[in-house]
Each structure stands twice: as structure tokens, then as C-alpha cells.
Design an enzyme around this catalytic site. Structure first.
Site, mmCIF file in Angstrom:
data_model
loop_
_atom_site.group_PDB
_atom_site.id
_atom_site.type_symbol
_atom_site.label_atom_id
_atom_site.label_comp_id
_atom_site.label_asym_id
_atom_site.label_seq_id
_atom_site.Cartn_x
_atom_site.Cartn_y
_atom_site.Cartn_z
ATOM 1 N N TRP A 238 0.839 -1.211 0.000
ATOM 2 C CA TRP A 238 0.000 0.000 0.000
ATOM 3 C C TRP A 238 0.870 1.257 0.000
ATOM 4 O O TRP A 238 0.697 2.150 -0.827
ATOM 5 C CB TRP A 238 -0.933 0.017 1.223
ATOM 6 C CG TRP A 238 -1.767 1.277 1.260
ATOM 7 C CD1 TRP A 238 -2.950 1.489 0.609
ATOM 8 C CD2 TRP A 238 -1.444 2.506 1.929
ATOM 9 N NE1 TRP A 238 -3.391 2.781 0.832
ATOM 10 C CE2 TRP A 238 -2.493 3.427 1.637
ATOM 11 C CE3 TRP A 238 -0.386 2.930 2.732
ATOM 12 C CZ2 TRP A 238 -2.506 4.726 2.139
ATOM 13 C CZ3 TRP A 238 -0.396 4.234 3.223
ATOM 14 C CH2 TRP A 238 -1.446 5.118 2.928
ATOM 15 N N ASP A 257 -5.476 -2.707 -2.339
ATOM 16 C CA ASP A 257 -6.062 -3.118 -1.056
ATOM 17 C C ASP A 257 -6.479 -1.922 -0.194
ATOM 18 O O ASP A 257 -6.813 -2.101 0.981
ATOM 19 C CB ASP A 257 -5.044 -3.971 -0.271
ATOM 20 C CG ASP A 257 -4.709 -5.263 -1.009
ATOM 21 O OD1 ASP A 257 -5.654 -5.916 -1.484
ATOM 22 O OD2 ASP A 257 -3.512 -5.596 -1.130
ATOM 23 N N ASP A 258 -6.450 -0.725 -0.759
ATOM 24 C CA ASP A 258 -6.757 0.479 0.018
ATOM 25 C C ASP A 258 -8.211 0.470 0.504
ATOM 26 O O ASP A 258 -9.140 0.214 -0.270
ATOM 27 C CB ASP A 258 -6.515 1.713 -0.859
ATOM 28 C CG ASP A 258 -6.816 3.000 -0.111
ATOM 29 O OD1 ASP A 258 -5.989 3.400 0.716
ATOM 30 O OD2 ASP A 258 -7.891 3.584 -0.348
ATOM 31 N N VAL A 259 -8.385 0.776 1.783
ATOM 32 C CA VAL A 259 -9.723 0.766 2.391
ATOM 33 C C VAL A 259 -10.637 1.793 1.724
ATOM 34 O O VAL A 259 -11.819 1.527 1.455
ATOM 35 C CB VAL A 259 -9.619 1.045 3.916
ATOM 36 C CG1 VAL A 259 -10.995 1.177 4.547
ATOM 37 C CG2 VAL A 259 -8.831 -0.057 4.600
ATOM 38 N N TRP A 299 -11.303 7.882 -4.431
ATOM 39 C CA TRP A 299 -11.113 8.370 -3.046
ATOM 40 C C TRP A 299 -11.925 9.639 -2.812
ATOM 41 O O TRP A 299 -12.509 9.840 -1.750
ATOM 42 C CB TRP A 299 -9.638 8.704 -2.802
ATOM 43 C CG TRP A 299 -8.737 7.543 -2.554
ATOM 44 C CD1 TRP A 299 -9.093 6.266 -2.240
ATOM 45 C CD2 TRP A 299 -7.304 7.565 -2.598
ATOM 46 N NE1 TRP A 299 -7.971 5.484 -2.076
ATOM 47 C CE2 TRP A 299 -6.866 6.259 -2.288
ATOM 48 C CE3 TRP A 299 -6.361 8.554 -2.841
ATOM 49 C CZ2 TRP A 299 -5.512 5.918 -2.242
ATOM 50 C CZ3 TRP A 299 -5.013 8.217 -2.788
ATOM 51 C CH2 TRP A 299 -4.594 6.922 -2.492
#
Length: 303
Positions: A238, A257-259, A299
Site C-alpha cells: 500500500w 487493497d486500500d480501504v 477516493w
């Protein structure tokens, strides 16, 4: 780069796909930011070129040009130093990048269509300084964003330089040379874990020894740069992709895999569960060579 100087003011011609409101909207999303201030749509920031500290105000005029005013008698006399200030601003706002094909692709993409329309003209706002980008990546690991900003402020105000103007301090991120001389005990009163303190000091030491630099990484392929970053203690996939995206400007950088990315996809698709990694891989197929922009726009949906 297209820029000029008029009566001591640097004038930067902006690309057609630049939107002031989209970019200032991003820059003002967090009230605890300590690396710049924005008031009445004017950005005030210290840009450090070696030992030189230039305090600038940046004003965007009609989405056509940026006017850069030097404050506090901080306009460098040498033209090459002023050019370095321009380089920094180009890097910060990714102004050399033509986004036409990204917006063309996004128009028909089920996930990107809405954010690309809503935030049209937003650039991937960069972190041109490698040490700052790596520190920010490490500080942000496994904590919420507002706590990460609080840690950054503590770190910067304890170890960074500042320039005072009109009764307010404007900060410069601590240098790796300075942090390389510290021990984790020195960082104990900053509310981060001992591990994070060790990682940051370790990165500073690598840079001070010449084993790690932005120039070295920029001269590598994406895969080689990613591998080099992953060898560093404290840098996982990440953080590596975050730095590859926001500092090194590899457009294929993709923190899969970023939340935030996962939550954004879940929101846009109105899912009652998180998308799997395989689903994200499939959904991202059309984004080839624009993964970093796709991630940044997704985002942006969340705040």
C-alpha cells in the site's frame, strides 16, 4: 512547462483540463493540514529549494493561469531557483499530464463516470519530496486520516523549519538529514508507535547514505521502483503504491487493497458487502495506465 514572469510575479499557463474548484476542494478537505494554508481561494506555502525558503501565494485566475507571488522578500535572485519553484508547482499539481484520454475513458466507465463528472479537472495532487511522501505513507498506516494529520503536524512542528509572515508560521517538512540523526526515543512524545518511529528514521538513514533517492527511483521501471520500495523496512504494497502514485508519478500505481478504494467501490455499486480483490481487478481492467487517477477520483467520492 509554460510560464513567464511579469513584474516579479510568476505566471503559469494551465492546461485546459484544470479546474480551480476541484483542486482547492481537495486541498481544503482537511482542516488540520500543516504544509500550506488556503484563505479566500489563495494558497500560501513555503517551497524549499535546498537551503532557500520561498514563501509563495498561489492564485488561480479563471482556470487559465496560476499567479505565483513571492512574500517576505523570498523571491530567489537566480532564475534557476525560480525555475525550481515552478518545477515544484508543476509536480504538485501534475500540470505536465494531459488528462484527455483519462476523461474519455471515464465517461463510459461504470465506476468513474460519476466522480469524473463531479470532480472534472481535479489532478492527482502530488507530494514532490520523497522523504515527505514516504513519511506520510508510514504515518497513515492503519489509522484514520484525521489522526494521521495530527501526527504529521506534531512531527513537522517539532522538527521542521518555518517561515513567519503576518503573525503566522508556514512550515517546511523536516529534512531526512535531520531525522537520520535521531533515535526512536527522540520521537517518543509524538503519538506514533515505536515501529513507525523506527521506520521513519530508517528511511531517513537510507536517504542520508545515498542508498535511496527520488532520482534513482524515477529512472527505474514501475516494477523495479516498486520492488526497491518494498525492500525498505516499514514499506508494504500500500505505502509503496501510494508513493509511486503521489511522488514518483507512475500512473500505473494502484493501491488495490486500500480501504478508501474498497469503500468507494462499495458505495458507488450500492453493495451490501466489500468487493473482493478479484472483482476490483476485473472492474479496473479499463483503467490501464490510468490506475492512479482512477484511484484518486474514487477516493474523492468519500469526503
Amino acid at each position: 512547462m509554460t510560464w513567464d514572469e511579469v513584474n516579479g510575479v510568476i505566471v503559469i499557463t494551465l492546461p485546459d483540463d484544470f479546474d480551480k474548484d476541484a483542486n482547492l476542494g481537495y486541498l481544503t478537505r482537511e482542516k488540520n493540514e500543516c504544509m500550506y494554508a488556503i484563505e479566500n481561494d489563495v494558497i500560501t506555502k513555503v517551497i524549499a529549494i535546498g537551503e532557500i525558503r520561498s514563501l509563495v501565494q498561489i492564485n488561480v485566475m479563471n482556470n487559465k493561469q496560476m499567479n505565483v507571488h513571492f512574500l517576505n522578500d523570498s523571491r530567489p535572485i537566480e532564475k534557476w531557483k525560480r525555475e525550481e519553484v515552478v518545477n515544484y508547482i508543476y509536480e504538485w499539481f501534475d500540470l505536465n499530464n494531459d488528462l484527455t484520454s483519462f476523461f474519455e475513458m471515464a465517461k463510459t466507465d461504470p465506476l468513474l463516470k460519476m466522480p469524473a463528472q463531479k470532480f472534472y479537472g481535479l489532478r492527482v495532487i502530488g507530494i514532490p519530496d520523497l522523504f515527505e511522501a514516504l513519511c506520510w505513507g508510514v504515518l497513515g498506516q492503519q489509522i484514520n486520516l484525521s489522526f494521521a494529520y495530527s501526527l504529521k503536524r506534531q512531527f513537522v512542528e517539532k522538527y521542521g523549519d518555518s517561515v513567519e509572515w503576518n503573525g503566522k508560521k508556514y512550515w517546511v517538512f523536516p529534512s531526512y538529514e535531520q531525522i537520520a540523526q535521531l533515535t526512536p526515543t527522540d520521537l517518543a512524545d509524538i503519538k506514533m508507535t515505536v515501529k513507525k518511529s523506527e521506520y521513519i528514521i530508517g528511511i531517513a538513514n537510507l536517504m542520508a547514505d545515498g542508498a535511496l533517492s527520488r532520482e534513482q527511483l524515477m529512472n527505474m521501471s514501475f516494477k523495479d521502483a516498486e520492488k526497491s520500495l518494498l525492500k525498505i523496512r516499514g514499506i508494504g504494497p500500500w505505502t509503496a503504491n501510494y508513493v509511486l502514485m503521489r511522488c514518483l508519478r507512475f500512473q500505473t500505481a494502484f493501491p488495490i487493497d486500500d480501504v478508501g478504494l474498497i469503500n468507494s467501490i462499495k458505495l458507488i455499486r450500492n453493495m451490501d458487502r466489500k468487493p473482493t480483490k478479484d472483482e476490483i481487478v476485473e472492474l479496473s481492467c479499463p483503467w490501464k495506465n490510468w490506475e492512479s487517477y482512477a484511484t484518486f477520483y474514487l477516493w474523492r467520492v468519500l469526503y
